[in-house]
Design a protein around this motif. Structure first.
Motif, mmCIF file in Angstrom:
data_model
loop_
_atom_site.group_PDB
_atom_site.id
_atom_site.type_symbol
_atom_site.label_atom_id
_atom_site.label_comp_id
_atom_site.label_asym_id
_atom_site.label_seq_id
_atom_site.Cartn_x
_atom_site.Cartn_y
_atom_site.Cartn_z
ATOM 1 N N ALA A 1 -4.566 -6.787 -17.129
ATOM 2 C CA ALA A 1 -4.750 -6.067 -15.873
ATOM 3 C C ALA A 1 -4.391 -4.600 -16.080
ATOM 4 N N ILE A 2 -5.117 -3.735 -15.415
ATOM 5 C CA ILE A 2 -4.776 -2.313 -15.393
ATOM 6 C C ILE A 2 -4.256 -2.030 -13.996
ATOM 7 N N VAL A 3 -3.025 -1.517 -13.912
ATOM 8 C CA VAL A 3 -2.343 -1.368 -12.620
ATOM 9 C C VAL A 3 -1.840 0.058 -12.449
ATOM 10 N N ASP A 4 -1.554 0.404 -11.177
ATOM 11 C CA ASP A 4 -0.972 1.716 -10.911
ATOM 12 C C ASP A 4 0.557 1.609 -10.941
ATOM 13 N N ALA A 5 1.223 2.674 -10.528
ATOM 14 C CA ALA A 5 2.690 2.699 -10.591
ATOM 15 C C ALA A 5 3.332 1.655 -9.694
ATOM 16 N N GLU A 6 2.626 1.210 -8.650
ATOM 17 C CA GLU A 6 3.136 0.184 -7.745
ATOM 18 C C GLU A 6 2.653 -1.221 -8.126
ATOM 19 N N ARG A 7 2.046 -1.338 -9.294
ATOM 20 C CA ARG A 7 1.472 -2.596 -9.818
ATOM 21 C C ARG A 7 0.306 -3.101 -8.974
ATOM 22 N N ARG A 8 -0.344 -2.195 -8.258
ATOM 23 C CA ARG A 8 -1.579 -2.576 -7.584
ATOM 24 C C ARG A 8 -2.695 -2.633 -8.622
ATOM 25 N N VAL A 9 -3.533 -3.645 -8.503
ATOM 26 C CA VAL A 9 -4.578 -3.854 -9.504
ATOM 27 C C VAL A 9 -5.684 -2.817 -9.342
#
Length: 339
Positions: free
Chosen positions: A251-259
């Motif tokens: 998975a590639i996620v942002d700083a908040e672990r949103r996909v």
């Protein structure tokens, strides 16, 4: 009389003759079922409806009884009722005379099965059942029998002839009993609004139980077992994460672990086939954005349906805010015996 050899042993008939005997037996039993069905279009249909109403009004269990072959049928009917939303048990009539009648309590209903309707083990219990006020449903091939005369409801399971060439061994009659019991069970199932999830709860060890009771959270990978990298991660880091976690994707996620996206083994093959120079790329540049995800509260069977529909082998699991909480693939579902 069957033909015999000179040694006295029965002579083996030709294959076609043997098959003809089997077809005749099946035809007799099939006709018996058609006859039972036809009777339900008349007064027997109203009696069947009364039996359904009696069982629905039952506050306890359906206690099934029967002797001999009818007893074997009764055990199966009790099991079918119990697994389809109608609490039921089998009590052997002979044992009931020696203490097991104590299993029958006020609020129960007795379903007594006897082709002749004259089984002494059953008829001998009638006075006690009547004194206790236990409703009695009789399933019999003789509506004028003692069992039928004392019953509150009579289910007519009569057959014209047994499949046995001697017309003695219970064959067509037990088939009719079994089918009539199944008809009662599935009618009650439908009237009660019994759903596949209800069926699964009484079959937790079966494949249907696993499909309908197993949730995504029960089979998904979570925590450090979930491969994930940030959008700015170098391609080498992405590949190391995929290799270490063994999911076949990351998975590639942002700083908040949103996909944000996903990168799979299949994506890697396609990039290589296209001649893409991956060495200087980032995860964000090679990912497939906006991948299909699923919530962990859903059934694992729903994850299977999504994978089949999208023709994918990996699903990312997210919470209500689309934050990554897990992942699963077809191998995980196969290990859980969901597929």
């Amino acid at each position: 009389m069957s033909p015999s050899s000179s040694s006295g042993a029965p002579a083996l008939l030709a294959d076609e003759a043997l098959a003809a005997l089997a077809r005749q037996a099946l035809q007799i039993e099939a006709q018996a079922l058609l006859d039972v069905r036809a009777r339900l279009e008349g007064p027997a249909g109203a009696e069947f409806a009364r039996a359904v109403a009696v069982v629905l009004a039952c506050r306890g269990r359906v206690v099934v009884m029967g002797m001999g072959k009818s007893g074997h049928v009764g055990r199966k009917i009790a099991a079918t009722l119990a697994s389809t939303g109608t609490p039921a048990m089998f009590v052997h009539p002979a044992e009931a005379h020696h203490g097991d009648l104590g299993m029958v309590t006020p609020g129960d209903v007795v379903l007594a099965i006897s082709n002749s309707g004259e089984s002494e083990e059953l008829t001998g219990l009638l006075p006690v059942l009547k004194r206790q006020g236990i409703p009695l449903i009789a399933m019999t091939g003789k509506p004028e029998s003692a069992l039928a005369r004392h019953a509150d409801v009579v289910l007519d399971s009569a057959v014209a002839v047994e499949a046995c060439p001697l017309n003695l061994a219970p064959t067509a009659s037990t088939t009719a009993q079994m089918a009539l019991g199944d008809a009662l069970a599935v009618t009650l199932l439908d009237v009660r609004g019994f759903k596949p999830e209800d069926f699964a709860r009484s079959h937790p060890g079966g494949s249907l139980g696993r499909r309908l009771l197993t949730h995504v959270r029960d089979v998904m990978r979570s925590g450090d077992a979930v491969p994930a990298v940030g959008a700015d991660a170098a391609f080498g880091e992405l590949m190391r994460e995929m290799s270490a976690k063994g999911l076949g994707a990351a998975a590639i996620v942002d700083a908040e672990r949103r996909v944000l996206g996903i990168f799979t083994d299949g994506d890697l093959r396609r990039k290589i086939e296209a001649g893409t120079d991956l060495r200087a790329t980032t995860a964000a540049q090679v990912m497939t954005p906006g991948p299909r995800t699923i919530g962990d509260e859903l059934l694992a069977a729903e994850a299977v349906a999504v994978m089949e529909e999208r023709r994918i082998t990996t699903l990312l699991v997210v919470d209500a805010d689309r934050r990554l909480v897990g992942a699963l693939n077809t191998n995980d579902l196969m290990r859980a015996k969901v597929i």
